[in-house]
Structure formats: C-alpha cells, structure tokens
Design an enzyme around this catalytic site. Structure first.
Site: not given
Ligand code: E4P
Length: 218
Positions: A83
């Site tokens: 990522k």
């Molecule tokens: C995606 O890969 C992120 O880890 C995640 O969906 C972020 O979500 P949040 O806005 O609830 O922290």
C-alpha cells in the site's frame, strides 16, 4: 463484489475467514499500531489466515524509501499487496512496483483525478475513502460512481476500485449497486450485514414449531 476486512486484529480475521466469505484484508499504519504487534509478524499471520490480497502500508514518504520498505513487505508472503499513499512519490513507487509485478494499493484517494493517476501508475487497487469524505460533508459514494464511470471508459485500465473507510452497511450496498470491485469493511460492519430482525424472529418461530413437533433430523 469482493469483501476484504479492514483490520489488523488476527482473532477477528480468523473468525471471519472461517465463514469462507473473506477475499482479502487491508491494514494501515494506525491499525497495525493498534494491534500492538510488529508489522512483519502481524502481516505474516494475516497472510497465513487469508490467501487473498493482504494490504500492508509503507511508512516512508520518498520513493526510494517506499521501494525499500516495499521489498521487505513483499518478501513476507506472496499475497502481500504493498500500500502506498496517493502522493507523487507514492505513485512513482507504485509504477516501479507494478512493472516488477508486485501488487499495489494506492491509498488515501479522495478525488477522481487521483484515481485516474493511480490507474495510470498501474495500481492493482485504488482506495477511495468514502467515510472520511462523508465526514466533511462531501459525497463519498458519489466519488465511487465517478471513478467507476471513468475507468469503464478505458477498459485497458486494470485497477480495481476498493471502497475504503466504510462506516455502515449502506456503504457496502451502494458500492455493490455501483459495481465497485471490492469493499473493505470493518469487522463490526461486516457482521451487521448478516443480521436482520425478521431473520431472527423467523428462525425463533421455526425452531419453536420444530420443537413442538418432537421430530429429529439426525
Ligand atoms: C483502507 O484501507 C483504510 O485502512 C481504511 O478503510 C480507513 O478507514 P477509516 O477512515 O475508518 O480509518
């Protein structure tokens, strides 16, 4: 639509993987920090629990640093998806990794322009954060519709839209209606999708009637 779970809690992942409904996992630095475990240790365990793509995020902010961390992350297991953040340096790293055949997920996407760039960089997945957009009064699911419309105009783009920052089942249903490829869902929201009061009520009635009949199947 593929279902990923958005957590680094391996007990939760193990329980949900047992349903056979889990296609992958996403983590981020906040989720790994919350687990209290080292990145390599927790990602290795998640990769053993779920054979699908497991996103592990770099922490460097320059391309060289990201590529160095990406090599370490990708060496943990063949199903690691690296990522990278939606920045110039992140997309340069994404491009290099995609040319090396490493799966990538461009995260922190908040606009259609960013999603277009991520696809051009060869990302395997792009993660638009719908909940965080809704939080500031913008239209998270509207962005998903916009990105899917753009990607459909260019069938050569192979990037999958991974709906992220999901807050409730409605986000998942709208994502599916729009034809998003993947939704990454917190464990609690995934469990909410299983339940309906009429299912519980109906099952209670069936079981009570069955008990009155005094029969046994096995
Ligand atoms: C995606 O890969 C992120 O880890 C995640 O969906 C972020 O979500 P949040 O806005 O609830 O922290």
């Amino acid at each position: 639509m593929k279902f990923f779970v958005d957590t680094a809690d391996t007990a939760e992942i193990k329980a949900l993987a047992a349903t056979g409904l889990l296609d992958g996992v996403t983590t981020n630095p906040s989720l790994v920090a919350k687990s209290g475990r080292g990145m390599a240790d927790v990602i290795a365990e998640i990769c053993r629990l779920v054979p699908g793509p497991v996103s592990a995020e770099v922490a460097a902010t320059d391309t060289e640093g990201m590529l160095r961390e990406a090599r370490l992350l990708a060496a943990i297991a063949p199903n690691v998806t690296v990522k990278v953040p939606m920045t110039e340096a992140g997309l340069a790293a994404c491009r290099a990794l995609s040319l090396q055949g490493v799966m990538t997920n461009v995260t922190l996407c908040f606009s259609a322009g960013q999603a277009l760039l991520a696809a051009k960089a060869g990302a395997s997945f792009v993660s638009p954060f719908v909940g965080r957009l809704d939080d500031i009064g913008a239209d998270g699911m509207g962005l998903i519709a916009e990105i899917l419309e753009i990607y459909r105009n260019y069938p050569a783009l192979k990037t999958e839209v991974l709906v992220a920052s999901v807050r409730h089942p409605g986000h998942v249903i709208t994502a599916a209606r729009l034809g998003a490829h993947v939704a990454t869902v917190p464990p609690g929201v995934l469990r909410q999708l299983f339940v309906h009061p009429l299912t519980e009520k109906g099952l209670a009635v069936f079981l009570a009637d069955w008990a009155k009949g005094g029969q046994s199947i096995g």
